[in-house]
Design an enzyme around this catalytic site. Structure first.
Site, PDB file in Angstrom:
ATOM      1  N   TYR A 181      80.619  32.625 -41.522  1.00 35.12           N
ATOM      2  CA  TYR A 181      80.948  31.292 -40.758  1.00 35.12           C
ATOM      3  C   TYR A 181      81.352  31.367 -39.178  1.00 35.12           C
ATOM      4  CZ  TYR A 181      81.743  30.323 -45.754  1.00 35.12           C
ATOM      5  OH  TYR A 181      81.520  30.216 -46.975  1.00 35.12           O
TER       6      TYR A 181
ATOM      7  N   GLU B  18      89.825  30.242 -48.825  1.00 39.40           N
ATOM      8  CA  GLU B  18      88.660  29.465 -48.221  1.00 39.40           C
ATOM      9  C   GLU B  18      88.998  28.208 -47.627  1.00 39.40           C
ATOM     10  OE1 GLU B  18      84.590  30.065 -50.212  1.00 39.40           O
ATOM     11  OE2 GLU B  18      85.934  31.007 -51.514  1.00 39.40           O
TER      12      GLU B  18
ATOM     13  N   SER C 261      83.036  33.455 -50.925  1.00 41.30           N
ATOM     14  CA  SER C 261      82.789  33.823 -49.399  1.00 41.30           C
ATOM     15  C   SER C 261      82.918  35.210 -49.004  1.00 41.30           C
ATOM     16  CB  SER C 261      83.948  32.923 -48.526  1.00 41.30           C
ATOM     17  OG  SER C 261      83.630  31.520 -48.420  1.00 41.30           O
TER      18      SER C 261
ATOM     19  N   ASP D 203      72.154  33.385 -54.736  1.00 41.44           N
ATOM     20  CA  ASP D 203      71.826  34.598 -53.761  1.00 41.44           C
ATOM     21  C   ASP D 203      71.189  35.519 -54.794  1.00 41.44           C
ATOM     22  OD1 ASP D 203      73.151  32.956 -52.089  1.00 41.44           O
ATOM     23  OD2 ASP D 203      75.219  33.767 -52.464  1.00 41.44           O
TER      24      ASP D 203
ATOM     25  N   GLU E 227      74.676  36.236 -57.691  1.00 40.79           N
ATOM     26  CA  GLU E 227      75.219  35.133 -58.263  1.00 40.79           C
ATOM     27  C   GLU E 227      74.856  33.612 -57.893  1.00 40.79           C
ATOM     28  OE1 GLU E 227      79.245  35.064 -56.368  1.00 40.79           O
ATOM     29  OE2 GLU E 227      78.320  35.509 -54.202  1.00 40.79           O
TER      30      GLU E 227
ATOM     31  N   ARG F 167      73.537  27.116 -55.276  1.00 41.62           N
ATOM     32  CA  ARG F 167      72.835  27.923 -54.672  1.00 41.62           C
ATOM     33  C   ARG F 167      72.813  29.438 -55.263  1.00 41.62           C
ATOM     34  NH1 ARG F 167      75.672  29.195 -49.990  1.00 41.62           N
ATOM     35  NH2 ARG F 167      75.783  31.628 -50.538  1.00 41.62           N
TER      36      ARG F 167
ATOM     37  N   GLY G   8      78.628  25.852 -49.027  1.00 41.78           N
ATOM     38  CA  GLY G   8      79.109  25.220 -47.636  1.00 41.78           C
ATOM     39  C   GLY G   8      78.271  24.104 -47.411  1.00 41.78           C
TER      40      GLY G   8
ATOM     41  N   ASN H 235      76.492  29.772 -56.697  1.00 41.25           N
ATOM     42  CA  ASN H 235      77.511  29.450 -55.921  1.00 41.25           C
ATOM     43  C   ASN H 235      77.561  27.582 -56.330  1.00 41.25           C
ATOM     44  OD1 ASN H 235      79.301  28.270 -54.318  1.00 41.25           O
ATOM     45  ND2 ASN H 235      78.636  29.633 -52.567  1.00 41.25           N
TER      46      ASN H 235
END
Length: 308
Positions: free
Chosen positions: A211, A16, A142, A252, A269, A250, A275, A271
């Protein structure tokens, strides 16, 4: 006293790296505009000696992937006694290990998908579970290495056992959840808004959908029922606290409403290093809550500490 000196860690040597360079540059520019003295550090194996020489007041961690968000750099920063942003050693390591994070989340009453951890070389011949299912690396981000096995696929995915696979030998095999991609940020003890992610031209929210320009559309606030919206916020804060996250995180989710309006909501999950460009999901959520990008980053710097 002068301006607080912030070292922004970026780049690194995980898959990443490009994402981290983008996040780090955006954060460095915004923090400089906020009046901080900034040093950008493209992280290499000499990061400890580099930081010892720099002597920053705070480290802003803009790294993504292994080393940057799995507890390794956090341990180095604890040893150097430099206050840093985001989650600490244990929460970072736990969140990065998808299987163990799911165990903790399930114990906290958060709905998760049926799954099993396997050696990737064991996924040959017969399906490890009835399709559709997902195979993903236990410790990657990612969406690297994520393979979706569809209902009509005759055999397990061959890429997982090939020499091209570079995401470790331990994989998570998880029941595939149809439906909508929903995500929610947490900022300290405050839950942010819920975003629906709509991939454009992609079968799921993969690396390019995340992205590449035009790869996905963010709908904030998500157009879902008030009850579901609140439930996602509640579960996101619960996951943040159960895993022991600090700063921002964050969570998901997938929501399958094919068979009933109430549907099935499943947590995927958390994070701990989301980002950090102005158009990334969590900064968008913070903007929706009234924080400019600079104000949001300032809060993170002021929240930084050791022993996280």
């Amino acid at each position: 006293m002068g301006a607080k000196h912030v070292a922004v860690l970026m780049g690194g040597f995980s898959s990443e790296r490009p994402v981290s360079l983008s996040s780090g540059k955006a954060c460095a520019d915004a923090l400089e505009a906020e009046g901080f003295r900034i040093t950008c550090v493209d992280v290499d194996h000499d990061v400890a000696s580099c930081l010892t020489e720099l002597k920053p007041d705070v480290v802003f961690n803009a790294l993504h992937g292994p080393f940057g968000e799995d507890g390794t750099i956090q341990g180095i920063l604890e040893y150097l006694q430099i206050p840093y942003t985001h989650s600490g050693v244990l929460a970072s390591a736990l969140a990065m290990d998808k299987a163990r994070a799911k165990t903790v989340a399930a114990a906290a009453g958060i709905p998760v998908a049926t799954s099993l951890v396997m050696d990737r070389f064991g996924i040959v011949g017969e399906h490890p579970m009835k399709p559709p299912y997902v195979v993903k690396p236990v410790r990657e981000g990612s969406s690297f290495g994520v393979v979706i096995v569809k209902e009509d696929q005759a055999h397990p995915p061959q890429i997982v056992t090939s020499s091209e696979w570079r995401y470790g030998d331990e994989v998570l095999v998880e029941r595939y959840i149809h439906g909508r991609e929903l995500t929610c940020g947490v900022m300290g003890g405050k839950v942010l808004g819920v975003t629906e992610i709509v991939p454009l031209g992609h079968s799921f929210y993969d690396y390019d959908a995340k992205y590449a320009k035009g790869g996905s559309k963010h709908v904030l606030p998500a157009e879902i029922s008030p009850n579901l919206y609140q439930k996602i916020q509640t579960l996101s804060l619960r996951a943040h606290e159960a895993i022991g996250c600090r700063g921002v995180s964050r969570s998901d989710f997938r929501f399958d409403d094919r068979f009933s309006e109430e549907g099935e909501l499943v947590w995927l999950e958390v994070n701990t290093q989301p980002g950090m460009t102005p158009t990334s999901l969590v900064p968008e959520m913070a903007a929706h809550a009234g924080y400019s990008f600079g104000e949001f980053l300032r809060w993170m710097v002021e929240d930084a500490s050791c022993l996280r």
